[in-house]
Design an enzyme around this catalytic site. Sequence first.
Site, PDB file in Angstrom:
ATOM      1  N   LEU A  66     -10.312 -28.072 -15.359  1.00 48.23           N
ATOM      2  CA  LEU A  66     -10.641 -29.433 -15.796  1.00 48.23           C
ATOM      3  C   LEU A  66     -11.851 -29.952 -15.023  1.00 48.23           C
ATOM      4  O   LEU A  66     -12.231 -29.403 -13.993  1.00 48.23           O
ATOM      5  CB  LEU A  66      -9.438 -30.358 -15.577  1.00 48.23           C
ATOM      6  N   PRO A  67     -12.449 -31.064 -15.495  1.00 51.91           N
ATOM      7  CA  PRO A  67     -13.697 -31.523 -14.857  1.00 51.91           C
ATOM      8  C   PRO A  67     -13.531 -31.973 -13.401  1.00 51.91           C
ATOM      9  O   PRO A  67     -14.244 -31.501 -12.525  1.00 51.91           O
ATOM     10  CB  PRO A  67     -14.138 -32.699 -15.745  1.00 51.91           C
ATOM     11  N   THR A  97     -13.107 -27.429  -9.789  1.00 51.59           N
ATOM     12  CA  THR A  97     -13.722 -27.797  -8.506  1.00 51.59           C
ATOM     13  C   THR A  97     -13.358 -29.258  -8.233  1.00 51.59           C
ATOM     14  O   THR A  97     -13.881 -30.157  -8.902  1.00 51.59           O
ATOM     15  CB  THR A  97     -15.248 -27.647  -8.573  1.00 51.59           C
ATOM     16  N   LYS A 172     -15.363 -23.792  -1.514  1.00 48.73           N
ATOM     17  CA  LYS A 172     -16.258 -24.043  -2.656  1.00 48.73           C
ATOM     18  C   LYS A 172     -17.174 -25.249  -2.364  1.00 48.73           C
ATOM     19  O   LYS A 172     -18.385 -25.214  -2.633  1.00 48.73           O
ATOM     20  CB  LYS A 172     -15.405 -24.306  -3.899  1.00 48.73           C
ATOM     21  N   LYS A 247     -22.074 -33.733  -8.514  1.00 52.32           N
ATOM     22  CA  LYS A 247     -20.626 -33.893  -8.318  1.00 52.32           C
ATOM     23  C   LYS A 247     -20.155 -33.113  -7.078  1.00 52.32           C
ATOM     24  O   LYS A 247     -19.424 -33.627  -6.235  1.00 52.32           O
ATOM     25  CB  LYS A 247     -19.884 -33.371  -9.559  1.00 52.32           C
TER      26      LYS A 247
HETATM   27  P1  NAD Z   1     -16.086 -28.956 -19.271  1.00 56.05           P
HETATM   28  O1  NAD Z   1     -16.187 -30.432 -19.230  1.00 56.05           O
HETATM   29  O2  NAD Z   1     -16.952 -28.177 -20.207  1.00 56.05           O
HETATM   30  O3  NAD Z   1     -14.560 -28.552 -19.600  1.00 56.05           O
HETATM   31  C1  NAD Z   1     -13.439 -29.215 -19.097  1.00 56.05           C
HETATM   32  C2  NAD Z   1     -12.434 -29.362 -20.231  1.00 56.05           C
HETATM   33  O4  NAD Z   1     -11.255 -29.985 -19.723  1.00 56.05           O
HETATM   34  C3  NAD Z   1     -12.959 -30.287 -21.358  1.00 56.05           C
HETATM   35  O5  NAD Z   1     -12.933 -29.584 -22.583  1.00 56.05           O
HETATM   36  C4  NAD Z   1     -11.971 -31.452 -21.344  1.00 56.05           C
HETATM   37  O6  NAD Z   1     -11.706 -31.992 -22.625  1.00 56.05           O
HETATM   38  C5  NAD Z   1     -10.744 -30.804 -20.760  1.00 56.05           C
HETATM   39  N1  NAD Z   1      -9.755 -31.733 -20.224  1.00 56.05           N
HETATM   40  C6  NAD Z   1      -9.948 -32.803 -19.424  1.00 56.05           C
HETATM   41  N2  NAD Z   1      -8.775 -33.389 -19.135  1.00 56.05           N
HETATM   42  C7  NAD Z   1      -7.819 -32.653 -19.764  1.00 56.05           C
HETATM   43  C8  NAD Z   1      -6.404 -32.743 -19.845  1.00 56.05           C
HETATM   44  N3  NAD Z   1      -5.713 -33.703 -19.203  1.00 56.05           N
HETATM   45  N4  NAD Z   1      -5.747 -31.838 -20.580  1.00 56.05           N
HETATM   46  C9  NAD Z   1      -6.410 -30.859 -21.234  1.00 56.05           C
HETATM   47  N5  NAD Z   1      -7.754 -30.717 -21.209  1.00 56.05           N
HETATM   48  C10 NAD Z   1      -8.452 -31.600 -20.468  1.00 56.05           C
HETATM   49  O7  NAD Z   1     -16.287 -28.458 -17.780  1.00 56.05           O
HETATM   50  P2  NAD Z   1     -16.597 -26.960 -17.288  1.00 56.05           P
HETATM   51  O8  NAD Z   1     -18.063 -26.737 -17.223  1.00 56.05           O
HETATM   52  O9  NAD Z   1     -15.739 -26.021 -18.066  1.00 56.05           O
HETATM   53  O10 NAD Z   1     -16.107 -27.057 -15.769  1.00 56.05           O
HETATM   54  C11 NAD Z   1     -14.720 -27.064 -15.435  1.00 56.05           C
HETATM   55  C12 NAD Z   1     -14.593 -27.034 -13.928  1.00 56.05           C
HETATM   56  O11 NAD Z   1     -15.233 -25.859 -13.422  1.00 56.05           O
HETATM   57  C13 NAD Z   1     -15.263 -28.222 -13.219  1.00 56.05           C
HETATM   58  O12 NAD Z   1     -14.440 -28.632 -12.159  1.00 56.05           O
HETATM   59  C14 NAD Z   1     -16.599 -27.654 -12.746  1.00 56.05           C
HETATM   60  O13 NAD Z   1     -17.080 -28.318 -11.605  1.00 56.05           O
HETATM   61  C15 NAD Z   1     -16.194 -26.227 -12.428  1.00 56.05           C
HETATM   62  N6  NAD Z   1     -17.295 -25.266 -12.496  1.00 56.05           N
HETATM   63  C16 NAD Z   1     -18.160 -25.281 -13.554  1.00 56.05           C
HETATM   64  C17 NAD Z   1     -19.210 -24.363 -13.586  1.00 56.05           C
HETATM   65  C18 NAD Z   1     -20.189 -24.334 -14.751  1.00 56.05           C
HETATM   66  O14 NAD Z   1     -21.225 -23.665 -14.637  1.00 56.05           O
HETATM   67  N7  NAD Z   1     -19.940 -25.027 -15.860  1.00 56.05           N
HETATM   68  C19 NAD Z   1     -19.368 -23.421 -12.553  1.00 56.05           C
HETATM   69  C20 NAD Z   1     -18.443 -23.409 -11.519  1.00 56.05           C
HETATM   70  C21 NAD Z   1     -17.414 -24.335 -11.494  1.00 56.05           C
END
Ligand code: NAD
Length: 308
Positions: A66-67, A97, A172, A247
């Site tokens: 999740l975000p 994260t 991280k 973030k």
């Molecule tokens: P994203 O926003 O694309 O995906 C997160 C998903 O979680 C969304 O689809 C959202 O609708 C869903 N969500 C939120 N609350 C929810 C709930 N209660 N129930 C079900 N679904 C829910 O984000 P992302 O890029 O996939 O990143 C996810 C995590 O990974 C973050 O914490 C980010 O910091 C970390 N991260 C991302 C990257 C990257 O390159 N994108 C790299 C490393 C770490």
Amino acid sequence: MSKHIAFIGVGNMGNPMAQQLVNAGKQVKVFDVSEQAVKIAKETGLNVVNSLDELLPNSSTIISMLPEGKHVQELYLGENGILKKISQDSLIIECSTIDIETSLKIGDHAKSLGVKMIDAPVTGGVMGARVGKLNFLVGGSQEAVKLATPILKIMGQKILHAGEQGSGVGVKICNNMSLGISMIAASETLMLAKRLKMDLKKVHQIVKEASGNNWALTNYTPIPDLTDGVPSNNKYRPGFTAAMMKKDLKLANDAANAVNANTPLGKAALKIFTDFCEEGDADTDYSGISKKIGGDTWNYPFDPKGKD
Ligand code: NAD
């Protein structure tokens, strides 16, 4: 009926991670609150369910991606929090994260209910997720990590166990503070050389061999045509957005403040990325910070939201 993996949050990262599990023959059900994420999940062949009540029964493992901390807190401990709904023999793999405090709070709660949990945030980004080559930075008991390892190995190449619950997000946050600072350092180095009218290919090659090298300069070079396959060669399309770097720097700053740690460069990096985001560049790859650093000498193809 065989048990399944319940995957919660199939956004940019969760979707390809869940797909890796399916490709490896695992039974996977996914849930997301976003219509867009659900649409893409269905298009990409994932088995989407409509509610957590449909997702959780008969699941052996729960993975969440999740975000932010507030979403993770709500999911596990909120009014309809799932911690009290899942069976004691479930394993939770929390990959988002988030802040250490939230991770510890949920971990303690899980422990009090006899549920095993690890925090396992990732590095490697969307590209790493698509090819099953993430690195997992893991916190949790030896027993829980051992249980999770076969699943993590499907989605990742390295499983790096940092310590007890909360250590995964701790490392991280520390790592990404260093990365944010390094990206600015790499940008300053190359943009200074550009202003000095030096041959950038030579400067890049020499600094990579010298004591000023860092990971961002070598592997994620913030200006084009010096390194293959990086977002700066592709008009700064993410990749990993400036908003995400902001973030993570905020998480580092909050963590530093909580323990009175002196992180002047971390604070400066947070300010630089915050300003960059507020100037309209939040969706740019974080290596686009070279644009802000370079000012009027920076003149590279820039179209972070384009699709051609
Ligand atoms: P994203 O926003 O694309 O995906 C997160 C998903 O979680 C969304 O689809 C959202 O609708 C869903 N969500 C939120 N609350 C929810 C709930 N209660 N129930 C079900 N679904 C829910 O984000 P992302 O890029 O996939 O990143 C996810 C995590 O990974 C973050 O914490 C980010 O910091 C970390 N991260 C991302 C990257 C990257 O390159 N994108 C790299 C490393 C770490």
